[in-house]
Design an enzyme around this catalytic site. Structure first.
Site, PDB file in Angstrom:
ATOM      1  N   GLY A 115      40.622 -10.178   8.220  1.00 34.60           N
ATOM      2  CA  GLY A 115      41.250 -11.497   8.131  1.00 34.60           C
ATOM      3  C   GLY A 115      42.679 -11.459   8.632  1.00 34.60           C
ATOM      4  O   GLY A 115      43.631 -11.546   7.839  1.00 34.60           O
ATOM      5  N   SER A 149      34.970 -11.869  12.262  1.00 33.08           N
ATOM      6  CA  SER A 149      33.655 -11.294  12.577  1.00 33.08           C
ATOM      7  C   SER A 149      33.014 -10.731  11.310  1.00 33.08           C
ATOM      8  O   SER A 149      33.650  -9.989  10.563  1.00 33.08           O
ATOM      9  CB  SER A 149      33.802 -10.161  13.596  1.00 33.08           C
ATOM     10  OG  SER A 149      34.542 -10.583  14.703  1.00 33.08           O
ATOM     11  N   GLU A 232      42.551   0.253  15.720  1.00 31.10           N
ATOM     12  CA  GLU A 232      41.674  -0.821  16.202  1.00 31.10           C
ATOM     13  C   GLU A 232      41.502  -0.792  17.723  1.00 31.10           C
ATOM     14  O   GLU A 232      40.447  -1.134  18.232  1.00 31.10           O
ATOM     15  CB  GLU A 232      42.226  -2.194  15.765  1.00 31.10           C
ATOM     16  CG  GLU A 232      41.311  -3.331  16.177  1.00 31.10           C
ATOM     17  CD  GLU A 232      41.700  -4.695  15.615  1.00 31.10           C
ATOM     18  OE1 GLU A 232      42.647  -4.774  14.822  1.00 31.10           O
ATOM     19  OE2 GLU A 232      41.040  -5.669  15.988  1.00 31.10           O
TER      20      GLU A 232
HETATM   21  C1  LIG Z   1      34.756 -11.395  19.898  1.00 26.51           C
HETATM   22  C2  LIG Z   1      35.975 -11.603  19.049  1.00 26.51           C
HETATM   23  C3  LIG Z   1      36.021 -11.114  17.765  1.00 26.51           C
HETATM   24  C4  LIG Z   1      37.149 -11.335  16.960  1.00 26.51           C
HETATM   25  N1  LIG Z   1      37.127 -10.876  15.674  1.00 26.51           N
HETATM   26  C5  LIG Z   1      38.206 -11.072  14.890  1.00 26.51           C
HETATM   27  C6  LIG Z   1      38.197 -10.648  13.528  1.00 26.51           C
HETATM   28  O1  LIG Z   1      37.201 -10.099  13.049  1.00 26.51           O
HETATM   29  N2  LIG Z   1      39.293 -10.867  12.771  1.00 26.51           N
HETATM   30  C7  LIG Z   1      40.409 -11.460  13.268  1.00 26.51           C
HETATM   31  O2  LIG Z   1      41.385 -11.596  12.544  1.00 26.51           O
HETATM   32  N3  LIG Z   1      40.454 -11.905  14.563  1.00 26.51           N
HETATM   33  C8  LIG Z   1      39.375 -11.736  15.367  1.00 26.51           C
HETATM   34  N4  LIG Z   1      39.389 -12.193  16.664  1.00 26.51           N
HETATM   35  C9  LIG Z   1      40.533 -12.949  17.144  1.00 26.51           C
HETATM   36  C10 LIG Z   1      41.382 -12.213  18.159  1.00 26.51           C
HETATM   37  O3  LIG Z   1      42.119 -11.176  17.566  1.00 26.51           O
HETATM   38  C11 LIG Z   1      42.278 -13.268  18.819  1.00 26.51           C
HETATM   39  O4  LIG Z   1      41.413 -14.128  19.535  1.00 26.51           O
HETATM   40  C12 LIG Z   1      43.296 -12.671  19.749  1.00 26.51           C
HETATM   41  O5  LIG Z   1      44.260 -11.951  19.038  1.00 26.51           O
HETATM   42  C13 LIG Z   1      43.985 -13.762  20.603  1.00 26.51           C
HETATM   43  O6  LIG Z   1      44.461 -14.779  19.776  1.00 26.51           O
HETATM   44  P1  LIG Z   1      44.122 -16.321  20.089  1.00 26.51           P
HETATM   45  O7  LIG Z   1      42.626 -16.444  20.233  1.00 26.51           O
HETATM   46  O8  LIG Z   1      44.788 -17.144  19.042  1.00 26.51           O
HETATM   47  O9  LIG Z   1      44.734 -16.626  21.501  1.00 26.51           O
HETATM   48  P2  LIG Z   1      46.264 -16.969  21.827  1.00 26.51           P
HETATM   49  O10 LIG Z   1      47.158 -16.066  21.066  1.00 26.51           O
HETATM   50  O11 LIG Z   1      46.427 -18.431  21.692  1.00 26.51           O
HETATM   51  O12 LIG Z   1      46.316 -16.550  23.342  1.00 26.51           O
HETATM   52  C14 LIG Z   1      45.630 -17.303  24.363  1.00 26.51           C
HETATM   53  C15 LIG Z   1      45.946 -16.647  25.675  1.00 26.51           C
HETATM   54  O13 LIG Z   1      47.328 -16.837  25.940  1.00 26.51           O
HETATM   55  C16 LIG Z   1      47.853 -15.690  26.571  1.00 26.51           C
HETATM   56  N5  LIG Z   1      49.020 -15.180  25.808  1.00 26.51           N
HETATM   57  C17 LIG Z   1      49.286 -15.384  24.496  1.00 26.51           C
HETATM   58  N6  LIG Z   1      50.423 -14.752  24.140  1.00 26.51           N
HETATM   59  C18 LIG Z   1      50.891 -14.143  25.254  1.00 26.51           C
HETATM   60  C19 LIG Z   1      52.007 -13.312  25.512  1.00 26.51           C
HETATM   61  N7  LIG Z   1      52.897 -12.998  24.575  1.00 26.51           N
HETATM   62  N8  LIG Z   1      52.146 -12.827  26.784  1.00 26.51           N
HETATM   63  C20 LIG Z   1      51.244 -13.115  27.765  1.00 26.51           C
HETATM   64  N9  LIG Z   1      50.157 -13.904  27.558  1.00 26.51           N
HETATM   65  C21 LIG Z   1      49.971 -14.407  26.323  1.00 26.51           C
HETATM   66  C22 LIG Z   1      46.739 -14.689  26.669  1.00 26.51           C
HETATM   67  O14 LIG Z   1      46.150 -14.809  27.953  1.00 26.51           O
HETATM   68  C23 LIG Z   1      45.716 -15.152  25.694  1.00 26.51           C
HETATM   69  O15 LIG Z   1      44.405 -14.830  26.106  1.00 26.51           O
HETATM   70  C24 LIG Z   1      38.270 -12.019  17.487  1.00 26.51           C
HETATM   71  C25 LIG Z   1      38.233 -12.504  18.801  1.00 26.51           C
HETATM   72  C26 LIG Z   1      37.105 -12.321  19.577  1.00 26.51           C
HETATM   73  C27 LIG Z   1      37.083 -12.867  20.984  1.00 26.51           C
END
Ligand SMILES: Cc1cc2nc3c(=O)[nH]c(=O)nc-3n(C[C@H](O)[C@H](O)[C@H](O)COP(=O)(O)OP(=O)(O)OC[C@H]3O[C@@H](n4cnc5c(N)ncnc54)[C@H](O)[C@@H]3O)c2cc1C
Length: 355
Positions: A115, A149, A232
């Protein structure tokens, strides 16, 4: 020692049949397989023996996980608990917390979901809003976690929450263990594009948590979680998710002259990645937190996995359904590999800042 371990894993896999799958550490859940692995002494091999582990090293664990991932074995049930929650407890937990959680994790009796992410806190994790407030000797946690997940099947949830507001938002965060059957937890499925239920939204509404379930120092969660991200991101699952496809193509004799030529470059990249994660594991064994090396292998591993898919693509019209199924799994999971555990662009900026 490591070759003996590798042979033991291969013997175990031969005796426990399963359908190989790409991305099996994230998408292939079989609790009985995880428990059999534990009973065979092949889970938590790097944890101390008195806490249910094998008394080995992070390099030993690397050998075991490489073999399991190569085979596409179903690993999702124990993955989060064994990969990072146990090691986090071993680094930061009190002896009592370690004794409470590590042995059942090592037996795959307890299973964990992560989480961390929230609707407005992904890459920028420190902006999370979930809060934990004191309630007698314990805590009450309120907030929303997303993309969690396996939360619908986990016995416990790791939660990163804010315990105080400080001038620097990286301060005042704390890590907790939460029981999934606590009152106040609602798990809502998020079905992915494949139609599979893997993700969830988890809402916590004043969920009671015993005081002893705070991990490490209250308010020091950020520094602790940064170390956890090395566990991780730094392992072989970041480049072996598509290996079952690569080996199935070769076993089926599908590789033509072009594919065989391209295979040399892929094999060279794979060897470099294997050497890289081995060094990362050695740093973990020495008590370090190889955060940037782990970000590097995650970034390069993602690129490698994409290349395997591109390599296999032209060969698929001649592939049998079982090989084609592996290709479909790899392709469907491929957008996720550059996001989960930290977006590729964020890994690049971490690497750039370090140089
Ligand atoms: C298959 C899968 C399983 C997951 N499982 C878990 C889980 O079990 N537990 C959990 O807590 N999370 C989980 N996640 C979440 C995952 O950790 C986040 O999706 C990830 O950290 C990105 O955060 P966000 O989706 O909020 O995207 P955002 O942070 O909004 O980012 C969107 C895009 O913006 C760009 N971006 C953002 N910040 C920057 C920066 N500083 N510099 C350059 N580019 C940037 C990147 O291209 C990024 O892809 C999972 C995600 C996936 C896809």
């Amino acid at each position: 020692m490591t070759e003996d371990l590798r042979r033991r894993v291969r013997d175990f896999l031969a005796a426990h049949p399963f359908t190989p799958r790409c991305d099996s550490w994230a998408g292939s859940y079989d609790l009985s397989f995880s428990r059999a692995l534990a009973a065979a002494g092949l889970l938590a091999v790097s944890w101390p023996k008195h806490l249910g582990g094998g008394g080995g090293t992070a390099v030993d664990r690397l050998v075991v996980t490489e073999e399991l991932l190569r085979a596409g074995a179903p690993l999702a049930a124990h993955w989060v608990g064994e990969r990072q929650i146990g090691p986090t407890l071993l680094r930061h937990g009190t002896p009592a917390l370690q004794e409470e959680f590590c042995p059942p994790l090592a037996r795959a009796e307890y299973t964990f979901a992560l989480g961390m992410s929230e609707p407005d806190a992904g890459s920028d994790l420190a902006s999370l809003r979930t809060s934990a407030v004191r309630d007698g000797d314990g805590w009450r946690i309120t907030g929303r976690k997303i993309w969690t997940s396996g939360a619908h099947r986990a016995s416990h949830l790791y939660v990163l929450a804010r315990t105080s507001r400080e001038a620097d938002r990286h301060d005042g965060l704390t890590e907790f263990v939460v029981a999934m059957d606590s009152p106040g937890i609602t798990v809502t499925p998020i079905v992915d594009l494949r139609g599979e239920h893997h993700f969830n939204e988890v809402v916590l509404d004043e969920v009671p948590v015993p005081g002893r379930w705070a991990i490490g120092q209250v308010g020091e969660g950020w520094r602790q979680v940064v170390g956890q991200l090395a566990f991780e991101r730094g392992g072989p699952e970041r480049f072996l998710s598509t290996y079952p496809l690569l080996s199935a193509v070769l076993d089926a004799g599908l590789a033509d002259g072009t594919a065989r030529r391209e295979l040399r470059a892929l094999a060279a990249r794979l060897q470099i990645l294997r050497a890289w994660v081995r060094e990362t594991a050695q740093v973990l064994d020495d008590g370090g937190s190889p955060v940037v090396p782990a970000a590097t292998s995650k970034y390069l591993g993602h690129q490698f996995e994409q290349s395997v898919i591109e390599w296999a693509r032209p060969l698929m019209p001649r592939a049998a359904p079982a090989v084609r199924a592996l290709y479909d799994q790899a392709l469907a999971a491929s957008p996720a590999s550059g996001i989960r555990g930290g977006a590729a662009q964020v890994m690049l900026s971490m690497i750039a800042r370090d140089n």
